[in-house]
Write an enzyme that holds these catalytic residues in place. Structure first.
Site, PDB file in Angstrom:
ATOM      1  N   GLU A 105       0.833  -1.207   0.000  1.00 56.08           N
ATOM      2  CA  GLU A 105       0.000   0.000   0.000  1.00 56.08           C
ATOM      3  C   GLU A 105       0.869   1.260   0.000  1.00 56.08           C
ATOM      4  OE1 GLU A 105      -4.174  -0.877   2.117  1.00 56.08           O
ATOM      5  OE2 GLU A 105      -2.472  -1.435   3.369  1.00 56.08           O
ATOM      6  N   GLU A 125      -3.888  -9.393   3.604  1.00 56.77           N
ATOM      7  CA  GLU A 125      -4.619  -9.112   4.843  1.00 56.77           C
ATOM      8  C   GLU A 125      -5.769 -10.078   5.097  1.00 56.77           C
ATOM      9  OE1 GLU A 125      -2.708  -5.161   3.794  1.00 56.77           O
ATOM     10  OE2 GLU A 125      -3.602  -6.846   2.728  1.00 56.77           O
TER      11      GLU A 125
END
Length: 688
Positions: A105, A125
């Site tokens: 990210e 995740e």
């Protein structure tokens, strides 16, 4: 700046170095100085471009999970990425090793990404019961397309650099020195002028999904088909859908809300528990870093049946040479043929290339001569589960195996110390209990005998890692950890049937809880004859199951068991004959049938299993409660989203479990319900 962040300069390009060993996790100690450095460089007129690089063996490999549950500290990762995106100068992420989760990210917050050929990027995740919470679900679709991003995010699987480049997740692969090329790349972009469009403002790649939302929804349905009651995969698809339909700021806000909801929920707590539990399971008392494993290149497998063939495939898949032994050529060829058929199936499904199939088959050879095992470093016995048979195998192996070879038994119940005593080298003997299918199932119970040498345990742990297994070291007892608890769980199965439940009602209680299948579906899949033989060896009976076995109804392989299976089908169909048989056995035994609900079914199956887990801890058969959880999640299908039986018991309430065990012990007098001392201790002393 803190030691975790520093900067070097090369002709107007600032290289921001992140250094937070071992994996440059994005904890506050890294975020705060990085944020301050980016603010400084944004305002610096002498800085034409910025490269973000990492020291050590990897780029940022993710967030600092240890911060979860603690009060948030500013700046957050979204704050850092928002600042990074606000910089008008070109920014480049120089990726080596892994850029995963928050690390990827962060890279998505840059205008450009360049990686080494062996780098991997991804958003895993979901494997922790989360979704990317710092813009990953909003930015990645704008680089690779919504459907492609959906596959990456819902699976949690990382992309290798070549694939990431093809999709558009990165912009270039470095051919020589990564940072040198990243600096040149950044300088060229600075000299080219601009504008340098942040990923968040790119719309072209999501237009296709926006124009055909039905196709995206079908892809989302397919991607989450195997979610098995987990919430995180569904939330991931919702977040990517928001990236298509909402303004970026709205999509980011909703993503963060869902991230916090998941982070604070039961599912993520369970999956994070398992993440650390699987790491801890490899830490074994008496086997420190100073204990070197023995080298293993050549592996022997005694037995070419279903289990032996699967074990052979597991080692061949790990790159080792394998010799499979059978007593006769017909059995050997049948076993080798099944191995080839299994690999061919993987090729037809697209999970294996023809080239890889041939390479793996080339590592496997067969023999009917024990002397061909003389050069093996590790020999695994996978023969019939009967002590007399094991004795013959190990006495012969003791004669032919070279000095220092590790001798392993795949026994799932029997006394490993007795097996080791059949040799003159008990210190070289260890249990390697694979789970079927052995080339697929990830759990490996490593059984530590009374005289198993530390370096033999180290070898078993090392081999497990090489072949992609999750190892758990257990002690010697009947059934070790998994099968011993399974025996406790199924002790009341027949009683439930005789008292009024049906196979399908019991199985439904389990699948509603989150299991992939119930106990009667499972025994049909494994084969009723296996547990029948085990009962016979121990002088035990099961009125319903024994009657089915006497009729030759062994489950799926015979087309009938507790269920009926139409020709060639695997789907269980309730069998009126079995219902009539159960009712007849109830009348024969004088048992009055009644309605039995799901809550009672779970109490009488799950609670004894947890109780037995406490006994296992009390006896030192398992080192930790979390080891038991790893065994049950990876070997027996306990729902990952509930963290394993011992974790679930603690969250569910030890007091509640104890109260119901005492009730059922009083009602039935059965030993399986007698509360374990350590379970009672856990209610007041947080034993696990």
């Amino acid at each position: 700046m803190a030691d975790t962040v520093s900067v070097t300069r090369q002709d107007g390009v600032a290289v921001v170095w992140l250094d937070n060993p071992p994996v440059n996790a994005l904890g506050h100690a890294l975020r705060q100085p990085l944020h301050a450095m980016l603010e400084k460089l944004r305002a610096d007129a002498d800085t034409a471009a910025i490269v973000i690089a990492c020291k050590g063996r990897t780029f940022v490999a993710g967030a600092d999970i240890s911060e979860f549950g603690q009060p948030p500290k500013a700046p957050s990762l979204p704050d850092v990425i928002a600042l990074l995106e606000s910089i008008g100068k070109p920014t480049v992420a120089a990726i080596h090793g892994n850029a995963l989760g928050g690390g990827f990210e962060l890279a998505l917050g840059c205008h450009y990404r360049i990686a080494t050929p062996d780098a991997r990027v991804g958003l895993p995740e979901v494997t922790l019961g989360l979704l990317p919470g710092a813009g990953g679900t909003v930015r990645l679709p704008r680089l690779v397309g919504a459907r492609e991003a959906l596959g990456v995010i819902v699976s949690g699987k990382p992309l290798r650099a070549e694939k990431a480049l093809a999709l558009g997740a990165i912009d270039a692969i470095a051919e020589s020195d990564l940072v040198t090329e990243a600096v040149s790349f950044a300088r060229a972009r600075a000299e080219g002028g601009g504008p340098h469009v942040p990923v968040l403002k790119r719309e072209k790649k999501i237009e296709a999904a926006r124009n055909d939302l039905d196709a995206f929804d079908e892809a989302a349905k397919a991607a989450t088909a195997k979610a098995r009651g987990l919430t995180a995969p569904l939330k991931c698809t919702e977040a990517v859908r928001n990236a298509i339909l909402l303004e970026p700021s709205q999509a980011l806000a909703r993503e963060r809300e869902m991230f916090v909801e998941l982070r604070d929920g039961e599912e993520s707590a369970a999956l994070r528990h398992l993440f650390f539990a699987e790491r801890d399971a490899a830490k074994v008392e008496g086997v420190g870093k100073d204990v070197a494993p023995r080298p293993v290149r050549n592996v022997g497998i005694v037995g070419a049946g279903t289990m032996g063939g699967g074990i052979a495939m597991a080692f061949a898949n790990g790159g080792m040479r394998v010799t499979v032994l059978e007593v006769g050529d017909e059995a050997l060829q049948r076993g080798l043929g099944q191995i080839e058929k299994n690999y061919a199936g993987s090729v037809s499904r697209g999970s294996l290339s023809e080239e890889d199939k041939q390479a793996r088959l080339a590592r496997i050879s067969g023999t009917t001569d024990y002397t061909d095992m003389s050069d093996c470093d590790l020999i695994v016995e996978a023969v019939f589960e009967e002590m007399g048979v094991k004795r013959k195998v190990f006495e012969r192996l003791d004669e032919v195996a070279r000095d220092g070879a590790v001798l392993a038994s795949n026994t799932s119940y029997l006394d490993l110390d007795a097996i080791a005593a059949f040799t003159k080298r008990p210190s070289d003997v260890v249990g390697l209990h694979f789970f079927s299918p052995a080339h697929v199932m990830r759990l490996l119970e490593i059984v530590r005998g009374e005289r198993t040498a530390p370096e033999v345990l180290a070898t078993a742990l090392s081999v497990a890692k090489t072949i992609g297994k999750i190892p758990v070291v257990v002690g010697v007892c009947d059934g070790f950890v998994g099968n011993r608890m399974l025996a406790a769980r199924r002790e009341e199965n027949e009683a439930l049937l005789l008292e009024g439940a049906s196979p399908s009602s019991v199985d439904k209680a389990f699948t509603d809880f989150g299991w992939p299948m119930g106990p009667f579906q499972m025994v049909d899949l494994a084969g009723l004859d296996i547990s029948w033989r085990h009962r016979q060896s121990q002088g035990l009976t099961a009125p319903v199951a024994d009657s089915l076995c006497e009729l030759g109804y062994f489950g799926q392989k015979t087309g009938r068991g507790f269920y009926r299976y139409d020709e060639g089908a695997r789907k269980p169909v309730p069998d009126p004959f079995v219902e009539e048989l159960i009712e007849a056995k109830s009348r024969e035994l004088g048992i009055e049938r009644r309605a039995i609900g799901a809550e009672e079914i779970l109490e009488r199956t799950m609670y004894p299993m947890i109780n037995e887990g406490a006994r296992i801890l009390e006896e030192g058969i398992a080192a930790r409660a979390s080891d038991i959880d790893v065994v049950w999640v990876n070997g027996y299908g306990f729902p990952r989203g509930k963290g394993g039986p011992m974790f679930w018991a603690r969250r569910h309430g030890i007091d509640k479990i104890l109260a119901r065990l005492r009730y059922w012990h009083g009602a039935t007098g059965k030993a399986v319900y007698r509360p374990a001392r350590k379970l009672e201790q856990a209610a007041t002393e947080a034993f696990w």
